[in-house]
Design an enzyme around this catalytic site. Sequence first.
Site, PDB file in Angstrom:
ATOM      1  N   GLY A  10      -4.453  -4.443  -3.760  1.00  0.00           N
ATOM      2  CA  GLY A  10      -5.451  -3.411  -4.064  1.00  0.00           C
ATOM      3  C   GLY A  10      -4.680  -2.174  -4.457  1.00  0.00           C
ATOM      4  O   GLY A  10      -4.067  -1.541  -3.606  1.00  0.00           O
ATOM      5  N   HIS A  11      -4.644  -1.885  -5.750  1.00  0.00           N
ATOM      6  CA  HIS A  11      -3.853  -0.765  -6.255  1.00  0.00           C
ATOM      7  C   HIS A  11      -4.794   0.337  -6.724  1.00  0.00           C
ATOM      8  O   HIS A  11      -5.631   0.111  -7.590  1.00  0.00           O
ATOM      9  CB  HIS A  11      -2.933  -1.228  -7.394  1.00  0.00           C
ATOM     10  CG  HIS A  11      -1.922  -2.234  -6.959  1.00  0.00           C
ATOM     11  ND1 HIS A  11      -1.028  -2.830  -7.800  1.00  0.00           N
ATOM     12  CD2 HIS A  11      -1.652  -2.756  -5.729  1.00  0.00           C
ATOM     13  CE1 HIS A  11      -0.253  -3.659  -7.122  1.00  0.00           C
ATOM     14  NE2 HIS A  11      -0.630  -3.633  -5.870  1.00  0.00           N
ATOM     15  N   ASP A  43       0.811  -1.225   0.000  1.00  0.00           N
ATOM     16  CA  ASP A  43       0.000   0.000   0.000  1.00  0.00           C
ATOM     17  C   ASP A  43       0.847   1.279   0.000  1.00  0.00           C
ATOM     18  O   ASP A  43       0.425   2.316   0.519  1.00  0.00           O
ATOM     19  CB  ASP A  43      -0.967   0.028   1.198  1.00  0.00           C
ATOM     20  CG  ASP A  43      -1.823  -1.224   1.236  1.00  0.00           C
ATOM     21  OD1 ASP A  43      -2.189  -1.712   0.165  1.00  0.00           O
ATOM     22  OD2 ASP A  43      -2.116  -1.701   2.344  1.00  0.00           O
ATOM     23  N   GLN A  45       1.993  -6.115  -3.102  1.00  0.00           N
ATOM     24  CA  GLN A  45       2.423  -6.203  -1.700  1.00  0.00           C
ATOM     25  C   GLN A  45       3.714  -5.393  -1.495  1.00  0.00           C
ATOM     26  O   GLN A  45       3.985  -4.489  -2.265  1.00  0.00           O
ATOM     27  CB  GLN A  45       2.597  -7.660  -1.255  1.00  0.00           C
ATOM     28  CG  GLN A  45       1.293  -8.447  -1.134  1.00  0.00           C
ATOM     29  CD  GLN A  45       0.761  -8.981  -2.449  1.00  0.00           C
ATOM     30  OE1 GLN A  45       1.457  -9.612  -3.205  1.00  0.00           O
ATOM     31  NE2 GLN A  45      -0.513  -8.727  -2.728  1.00  0.00           N
ATOM     32  N   LYS A  88       1.879   2.075  -5.086  1.00  0.00           N
ATOM     33  CA  LYS A  88       2.429   1.493  -6.326  1.00  0.00           C
ATOM     34  C   LYS A  88       1.503   1.775  -7.513  1.00  0.00           C
ATOM     35  O   LYS A  88       1.963   2.119  -8.598  1.00  0.00           O
ATOM     36  CB  LYS A  88       2.620  -0.026  -6.169  1.00  0.00           C
ATOM     37  CG  LYS A  88       3.579  -0.407  -5.059  1.00  0.00           C
ATOM     38  CD  LYS A  88       3.651  -1.901  -4.864  1.00  0.00           C
ATOM     39  CE  LYS A  88       2.392  -2.519  -4.304  1.00  0.00           C
ATOM     40  NZ  LYS A  88       2.069  -2.147  -2.921  1.00  0.00           N
TER      41      LYS A  88
HETATM   42  P1  GDP Z   1      -0.719   0.258  -3.517  1.00  0.00           P
HETATM   43  O1  GDP Z   1      -1.307  -1.012  -3.032  1.00  0.00           O
HETATM   44  O2  GDP Z   1       0.739   0.352  -3.244  1.00  0.00           O
HETATM   45  O3  GDP Z   1      -1.043   0.553  -4.950  1.00  0.00           O
HETATM   46  O4  GDP Z   1      -1.388   1.404  -2.642  1.00  0.00           O
HETATM   47  P2  GDP Z   1      -2.948   1.561  -2.305  1.00  0.00           P
HETATM   48  O5  GDP Z   1      -3.653   2.035  -3.508  1.00  0.00           O
HETATM   49  O6  GDP Z   1      -3.474   0.345  -1.638  1.00  0.00           O
HETATM   50  O7  GDP Z   1      -2.885   2.652  -1.173  1.00  0.00           O
HETATM   51  C1  GDP Z   1      -2.351   3.915  -1.398  1.00  0.00           C
HETATM   52  C2  GDP Z   1      -3.437   4.947  -1.133  1.00  0.00           C
HETATM   53  O8  GDP Z   1      -2.848   6.227  -1.006  1.00  0.00           O
HETATM   54  C3  GDP Z   1      -4.458   5.062  -2.249  1.00  0.00           C
HETATM   55  O9  GDP Z   1      -5.682   5.432  -1.701  1.00  0.00           O
HETATM   56  C4  GDP Z   1      -3.896   6.189  -3.111  1.00  0.00           C
HETATM   57  O10 GDP Z   1      -4.888   6.861  -3.851  1.00  0.00           O
HETATM   58  C5  GDP Z   1      -3.313   7.088  -2.049  1.00  0.00           C
HETATM   59  N1  GDP Z   1      -2.135   7.864  -2.436  1.00  0.00           N
HETATM   60  C6  GDP Z   1      -1.107   7.526  -3.254  1.00  0.00           C
HETATM   61  N2  GDP Z   1      -0.163   8.480  -3.238  1.00  0.00           N
HETATM   62  C7  GDP Z   1      -0.595   9.441  -2.396  1.00  0.00           C
HETATM   63  C8  GDP Z   1      -0.026  10.675  -1.923  1.00  0.00           C
HETATM   64  O11 GDP Z   1       1.076  11.064  -2.278  1.00  0.00           O
HETATM   65  N3  GDP Z   1      -0.776  11.381  -1.021  1.00  0.00           N
HETATM   66  C9  GDP Z   1      -1.991  10.974  -0.584  1.00  0.00           C
HETATM   67  N4  GDP Z   1      -2.639  11.727   0.286  1.00  0.00           N
HETATM   68  N5  GDP Z   1      -2.541   9.820  -1.015  1.00  0.00           N
HETATM   69  C10 GDP Z   1      -1.849   9.064  -1.885  1.00  0.00           C
HETATM   70  P1  IMO Z   2      -0.889  -4.259  -2.155  1.00  0.00           P
HETATM   71  O1  IMO Z   2      -0.447  -4.838  -3.462  1.00  0.00           O
HETATM   72  C1  IMO Z   2      -0.909  -4.616   2.189  1.00  0.00           C
HETATM   73  C2  IMO Z   2      -1.041  -8.657   3.840  1.00  0.00           C
HETATM   74  C3  IMO Z   2      -2.308  -9.076   4.544  1.00  0.00           C
HETATM   75  C4  IMO Z   2      -1.737 -10.053   5.555  1.00  0.00           C
HETATM   76  C5  IMO Z   2      -0.619 -10.737   4.774  1.00  0.00           C
HETATM   77  C6  IMO Z   2      -1.027 -12.063   4.148  1.00  0.00           C
HETATM   78  O2  IMO Z   2      -2.178  -3.542  -2.221  1.00  0.00           O
HETATM   79  O3  IMO Z   2       0.200  -3.475  -1.528  1.00  0.00           O
HETATM   80  P2  IMO Z   2      -2.579 -12.793   2.140  1.00  0.00           P
HETATM   81  O4  IMO Z   2      -3.960 -12.404   1.753  1.00  0.00           O
HETATM   82  O5  IMO Z   2      -1.568 -12.482   1.110  1.00  0.00           O
HETATM   83  O6  IMO Z   2      -2.516 -14.199   2.622  1.00  0.00           O
HETATM   84  O7  IMO Z   2      -2.231 -11.899   3.435  1.00  0.00           O
HETATM   85  O8  IMO Z   2      -0.254  -9.844   3.751  1.00  0.00           O
HETATM   86  N1  IMO Z   2      -1.252  -8.170   2.457  1.00  0.00           N
HETATM   87  C7  IMO Z   2      -1.163  -6.885   2.111  1.00  0.00           C
HETATM   88  N2  IMO Z   2      -0.960  -5.779   2.855  1.00  0.00           N
HETATM   89  N3  IMO Z   2      -1.042  -4.505   0.852  1.00  0.00           N
HETATM   90  C8  IMO Z   2      -1.211  -5.604   0.095  1.00  0.00           C
HETATM   91  O9  IMO Z   2      -1.189  -5.562  -1.261  1.00  0.00           O
HETATM   92  C9  IMO Z   2      -1.328  -6.862   0.719  1.00  0.00           C
HETATM   93  N4  IMO Z   2      -1.534  -8.123   0.278  1.00  0.00           N
HETATM   94  C10 IMO Z   2      -1.468  -8.912   1.355  1.00  0.00           C
HETATM   95  O10 IMO Z   2      -2.921  -7.986   5.174  1.00  0.00           O
HETATM   96  O11 IMO Z   2      -1.154  -9.366   6.614  1.00  0.00           O
HETATM   97 MG    MG Z   3      -2.836  -1.670  -1.786  1.00  0.00          MG
END
Ligand code: GDP
Ligand code: IMO
Ligand code: MG
Length: 458
Positions: free
Chosen positions: A76-77, A49, A258, A52
């Site tokens: 979840g991207h 999270d 991840q 990416k």
């Molecule tokens: P990922 O799994 O690495 O793709 O990240 P996620 O999408 O799960 O979580 C990142 C969250 O932060 C999302 O809601 C993005 O829209 C948000 N986000 C990304 N970059 C920034 C930033 O620079 N500032 C803020 N406030 N939000 C951001």
């Molecule tokens: P993105 O790509 C954050 C965490 C889960 C749990 C552990 C194992 O959005 O960054 P699993 O379902 O893989 O068996 O869970 O890994 N986890 C993540 N945490 N971002 C993710 O993906 C994750 N995918 C799995 O919360 O602790």
């Molecule tokens: Mg994510």
Amino acid sequence: MEFTVIWCFQSLHKKVDLFTIKRINLIIFPVKKQAKNMFTIITGAQFGDEGKGKIVDMMASQYDIVARFQGGDNAGHTVVAEGKTYKLHLIPSGVLFDARLLIGPGTVMNPKILMEEIAMLAENGTVVKPDKLGIDAKTSIIMPYHIALDSLRESKRTVKIGTTNRGIGFAYVDKVGRDEIQMADIADRNRFLKRLEEIAPQKEAAIRELGGDPKIARSEVDNYLEIGKKLKPYVTDVSMEINLALKEGKKVLAEGAQGSHLDIIHGTQKFVTSSSTVAGSACAGLGVGPTKVDKVIGVIKAYITRVGEGPLPTEQKNDVGEHLREKGGEFGTTTGRPRRCGWFDLPLARKSINLNGYTSMALTKLDVLTGLETLKICVRYELAGKIIDYPPELSDELAKYKPVYMELAGWDEELSDLESFTELPGNAREYVKLLEQLMKVDIEYISVGPGRKQTFKK
Ligand code: GDP
Ligand code: IMO
Ligand code: MG
């Protein structure tokens, strides 16, 4: 056209002495230009999270192919573009551009989630047809029994992992155990039924043993076959496609899921996911040799978060943690769970830099630190007088260490509308520069909001 220049020194058989060289022959002849490999890997440098999705979307317009190499819909991207928010679990985050999208054989794929995602994108005006998306024939399929086993097993664990319950772990168990069902199987009725007949009895037994309903092992067969038929035209050989593209001088971006510390081999076991999340896994998962890699970019937050269980030395269960969660919207993209939040952890960053060999970093969510009077960076850990600046290898050891912080003054100005490094308040600039010095890796991009425009080069 490039030219190769060869200097021929006459009398080179003699001792080379520039003054004795009488004549220099210059031979010039054209050579075929060698296409520079452009295979860039992006991975999360923390616990997932990191943003990416946003960084991949930002870079995707410059690439011909964007490919997922590991993980499944536990990812979840988030991509925020033109006022819309897309939460992508399987489809690579380059989807809003013209890039070809590939799901590699190192991933585990729930076809129902993929169909939902294709439908969601179509509703929002992006049609994902086979000319846009390719799924490797060998991609492991997440079956209903994987999901059942994932939750049954987690419910029995005294120390929970906090899995997303998407069946990821058990799908990888079957991949490694050579009992997987592959994309090519669900695209072919006979193959699928034969394979399931062989596999289902052991799944029924395993589910029964954990107290679940064994009927799930043979459920949804028709549904999977229906989806398999729809996905058949998408089936491809990802390694072949990417290698061909690279030979033609095309650019390929590998999108990690991840984060590095959730890696199945190098992460904080047992609180990890079931795939290898580090950069080397992109080569293995996509079938591309490591000599083709030109850049490895680490996405890292200006602080740290973790969702699920496991050690997080700098976790702040207080107003600071609350500030980061609320201002940063730190709730899981896949499960909606509140993310645990803490200060930037340098020892963990050092380790992910080693694990991935980052050539540069993208620093995200700097804007979230606005409003905190004092900022802290964990520079080392301490345990009973013992100081270390690199994480201990075992998670239970890591959980015992206490962070040692260095403090900096914060800033009050909102950063979301800023467009360059020089516009940042002085203390924010200092914070970024210090992180760069401490990590000893260039911070190439800085992100100050979820939107496309809210990123600039440093
Ligand atoms: P990922 O799994 O690495 O793709 O990240 P996620 O999408 O799960 O979580 C990142 C969250 O932060 C999302 O809601 C993005 O829209 C948000 N986000 C990304 N970059 C920034 C930033 O620079 N500032 C803020 N406030 N939000 C951001
Ligand atoms: P993105 O790509 C954050 C965490 C889960 C749990 C552990 C194992 O959005 O960054 P699993 O379902 O893989 O068996 O869970 O890994 N986890 C993540 N945490 N971002 C993710 O993906 C994750 N995918 C799995 O919360 O602790
Ligand atoms: Mg994510």
